[in-house]
Each structure stands twice: as C-alpha cells, then as structure tokens.
Scaffold this motif. Structure first.
Motif, short mmCIF file in Angstrom:
data_model
loop_
_atom_site.label_atom_id
_atom_site.label_comp_id
_atom_site.label_asym_id
_atom_site.label_seq_id
_atom_site.Cartn_x
_atom_site.Cartn_y
_atom_site.Cartn_z
N THR A 188 0.88 -1.23 0.02
CA THR A 188 -0.03 0.02 0.15
C THR A 188 0.83 1.31 -0.02
OG1 THR A 188 -1.76 -1.15 1.26
CG2 THR A 188 -1.93 1.01 1.33
N VAL A 189 0.55 2.44 -0.79
CA VAL A 189 1.12 3.45 -0.93
C VAL A 189 0.31 4.65 -0.29
CG1 VAL A 189 2.07 5.49 -2.13
CG2 VAL A 189 2.52 2.77 -2.86
N PHE A 190 0.60 5.10 1.12
CA PHE A 190 -0.28 6.21 1.57
C PHE A 190 0.41 7.51 1.36
CE2 PHE A 190 -0.38 2.31 4.31
CZ PHE A 190 -1.79 2.19 4.64
N GLU A 191 -0.36 8.43 0.98
CA GLU A 191 -0.08 9.67 0.45
C GLU A 191 -0.93 10.74 1.24
OE1 GLU A 191 1.36 12.08 -3.72
OE2 GLU A 191 0.06 10.21 -3.67
N SER A 192 -0.47 11.74 1.80
CA SER A 192 -1.07 13.01 2.31
C SER A 192 -1.98 13.37 1.45
CB SER A 192 -0.38 13.76 3.05
OG SER A 192 0.36 14.59 2.37
N MET A 193 -3.09 14.19 1.38
CA MET A 193 -3.82 14.94 0.73
C MET A 193 -3.23 15.96 0.04
SD MET A 193 -6.45 13.04 0.66
CE MET A 193 -7.54 14.23 -0.31
N SER A 194 -2.13 16.80 0.48
CA SER A 194 -1.27 17.58 -0.18
C SER A 194 -0.33 16.94 -1.12
CB SER A 194 -0.89 18.59 0.89
OG SER A 194 0.20 18.10 1.75
N GLY A 195 0.09 15.80 -0.91
CA GLY A 195 1.05 15.10 -1.50
C GLY A 195 2.52 15.25 -0.96
N ALA A 196 2.38 16.12 0.21
CA ALA A 196 3.84 16.45 0.88
C ALA A 196 4.28 15.24 1.54
CB ALA A 196 3.58 17.48 2.03
N VAL A 197 3.61 14.09 1.89
CA VAL A 197 3.96 13.19 2.66
C VAL A 197 3.62 11.78 1.88
CG1 VAL A 197 3.92 11.76 4.86
CG2 VAL A 197 3.84 14.39 4.91
N ARG A 198 4.45 10.78 1.77
CA ARG A 198 4.23 9.75 0.99
C ARG A 198 4.78 8.52 1.60
NH1 ARG A 198 5.83 6.55 -3.40
NH2 ARG A 198 4.23 5.91 -4.98
N PHE A 199 4.30 7.43 1.88
CA PHE A 199 4.66 6.27 2.58
C PHE A 199 4.34 4.90 1.99
CE2 PHE A 199 4.38 2.88 6.02
CZ PHE A 199 5.88 3.01 6.18
N GLU A 200 5.28 4.12 1.73
CA GLU A 200 5.12 2.91 0.93
C GLU A 200 5.28 1.75 1.96
OE1 GLU A 200 5.79 0.26 -3.14
OE2 GLU A 200 6.57 2.31 -2.90
N THR A 201 4.57 0.52 2.12
CA THR A 201 4.81 -0.54 2.92
C THR A 201 4.29 -1.65 2.09
OG1 THR A 201 4.16 -1.61 4.90
CG2 THR A 201 2.52 -0.18 3.97
N LEU A 202 5.07 -2.85 2.50
CA LEU A 202 4.44 -3.90 1.69
C LEU A 202 3.55 -4.84 2.56
CD1 LEU A 202 8.15 -5.35 0.39
CD2 LEU A 202 6.19 -4.15 -0.89
N LYS A 203 3.54 -4.52 3.87
CA LYS A 203 2.45 -5.05 4.79
C LYS A 203 1.69 -4.16 5.64
CE LYS A 203 5.68 -9.16 5.34
NZ LYS A 203 6.67 -9.99 6.13
N ALA A 204 0.88 -3.34 5.07
CA ALA A 204 -0.05 -2.49 5.49
C ALA A 204 -0.72 -3.10 6.90
CB ALA A 204 -0.98 -1.96 4.72
N ASP A 205 -1.10 -4.27 6.70
CA ASP A 205 -1.82 -4.70 7.85
C ASP A 205 -1.15 -4.70 9.55
OD1 ASP A 205 -0.59 -6.87 6.21
OD2 ASP A 205 -1.07 -8.12 7.87
N ARG A 206 0.00 -4.79 9.20
CA ARG A 206 0.76 -4.74 10.53
C ARG A 206 0.88 -3.41 10.99
NH1 ARG A 206 6.40 -8.30 9.41
NH2 ARG A 206 5.40 -10.39 8.95
N LEU A 207 0.44 -2.24 10.58
CA LEU A 207 0.48 -1.11 11.05
C LEU A 207 -1.03 -0.86 11.49
CD1 LEU A 207 1.53 0.83 7.83
CD2 LEU A 207 2.81 0.37 9.92
N ARG A 208 -1.98 -1.71 11.33
CA ARG A 208 -3.32 -1.34 11.76
C ARG A 208 -3.27 -1.23 13.36
NH1 ARG A 208 -5.47 -5.43 9.54
NH2 ARG A 208 -6.15 -4.25 7.78
N GLU A 209 -2.81 -2.04 14.03
CA GLU A 209 -2.98 -1.94 15.59
C GLU A 209 -2.47 -0.71 15.94
OE1 GLU A 209 -1.64 -4.56 19.49
OE2 GLU A 209 -1.25 -5.15 17.37
N ASP A 210 -1.09 -0.32 15.61
CA ASP A 210 -0.70 0.90 16.03
C ASP A 210 -1.32 2.14 15.66
OD1 ASP A 210 1.41 -0.47 17.20
OD2 ASP A 210 2.99 -0.26 15.37
#
Length: 257
Positions: A188-210
C-alpha cells in the motif's frame, strides 16, 4: 432558540422577581397587587432576554478533503452541517458567525449568504487545520467541525480561551469510515492529501494496530479536553446520516441555554 434568559433583571417578557421599591422608581413600575399584601411597595422585574450567538469553525485543511469511497469528503459533510446549523440559528432568531469571517456574528439572510460563500472559498491550505485565533463573544455557543488529526496545541488554546469567556460548545470529529477501520492490506502507498507526505509499505496490515491505538488515544485526548473546558464531544462518520448529526448538534446547543 431565539430570545434567551440571561438570569438577571432587564428587558423581557418573563417574570424574574419582586424587589422592594427604592427612591427614584416610577409609580408605574410598582406592582400594586403585590404591594397590597403588606405595608411595603414592590417593583415587579422581568428577566433580561436577548438573542444568543452561535459561532462556527469548519476545518478546511487538506486532510478534510479525504474520502475513502463513494462518499462525501469530510470537508463537504462539515460544510453542510455548519451551514444547516447557521440556517437553524438564524431562523430561530439567533446570530450566527463563522471563524473564517472578519465580520461579527449577525442574523438575517444576508449573513447566511456570507457564511455560504466563505465556506466554499478555495485557496492554499495547510495539511491539517487549527481554529482561527478569533475572540468569541462572551457567553456565546460554538461548534468546531474537523477531523482533529493535527497538532492539538492550537485547539487546546482555543477551547481554554473560550472557556474563560463563558463560551460553551461542541467538538464534532468528522471521519471517513476507512480512517476508523484501516481496511488496508499488503502493498500500500499512503499519501497525504497535499502530496507532501508519501509512505509505502509491503505489509499495511501490520500498521493497523498501532494506527488504531493512536487514533483512540487522540479521541481520548479530545474527550478529556472537552471535560476540562465544559464542552461536548461528538463523533460523526461520513457514511452516517447527516440529519442525525445535525439533530445531535442542535440538541446540544439548546441544552446550553
């Protein structure tokens, strides 16, 4: 809504109290029926009544433009609810104001048009919003509509200042259901609405709990802030009925009379 008692003597239609007549009181001010019950003269006073003010702040930052599906964005839902509240207030004889406007709160159709125009203004906006540093009228009521995902410092300052002026109100946190459930998995590629922040992960589900832990911690922080300043906290998701949210806000405002 409309004319509200101010818990003191003044111009109004509702009886407030009897007080002993004093030198300088006009004869017509004396309530002769009450005075006839004893040897003293009494003046009948009414409760001071005046229209109250509803102040609105709608977060128009970039984060509010998010929508996770075929739903209105958080910003559009917040704009709709704020304008509906302003219409109800003005029709009820109240004054309505918007933090984005430099003009003081007013009543009338012209004010509703100004509020609608201000809500729809575009332009460059920050990633996350903060309440405008505007002094709200003493004893007024307020509604802040935002996702409240940015720096909580300015919000804390705004509510503390409002509480010092006797202003009570409601924080309405507007979230998209995807922000509540975090339905992301795998790459999953997460990107802020302004496009200023972008983060890519291969295992997005591991971020859910945090992620959910931080979201719940922020909500607890908002509830605590409201408890300390005498405000209310409400949560609204953009897939829910806007009518239900409007009714809850309207009821909360009425309870602040």
């Amino acid at each position: 809504m409309g004319e509200h008692g101010r818990k003191r003597a003044g111009a109004g239609d509702n009886f407030w109290q009897y007080r002993p007549a004093q030198p300088g009181d006009a004869r017509r001010a004396i309530d002769w029926r009450q005075s006839a019950r004893g040897d003293d003269h009494f003046v009948r006073e009414t409760e001071w009544q005046a229209a109250q003010t509803v102040m609105l702040w709608v977060d128009d930052a970039a984060s509010m433009r998010f929508s996770g599906g075929k739903r209105p964005s958080k910003l559009r839902r917040a704009q709709t609810l704020a304008l509906a509240l302003a219409v109800l207030a003005v029709k009820g004889g109240e004054r309505a104001g918007l933090a984005q406007l430099a003009e003081p709160p007013k009543g009338g159709r012209g004010q509703l048009i100004r509020i609608a125009d201000a809500l729809m203004e575009g332009g460059d906006v920050p990633e996350y919003g903060a309440p405008r540093p505007q002094v709200m009228p003493m004893g007024s009521r307020a509604v802040f509509l935002s996702d409240f995902l940015g720096d909580p410092g300015p919000l804390t300052d705004a509510l503390t200042s409002a509480a010092d002026r006797g202003v009570t109100g409601t924080l309405l946190q507007v979230l998209d259901p995807d922000e509540e459930a975090f339905p992301y998995d795998g790459r999953t590629v997460f990107e802020s609405m302004s496009g200023a922040v972008r983060f890519e992960t291969l295992k997005a589900d591991r971020l859910r709990e945090d992620y959910l832990e931080r979201l719940h911690a922020r909500r607890a922080q908002l509830r605590d802030l409201c408890a300390r300043t005498g405000w209310r906290f409400q949560l609204h998701h953009t897939d829910a009925s806007p009518e239900a949210a409007l009714l809850a806000l309207y009821t909360a405002l009425e309870k602040r009379r």
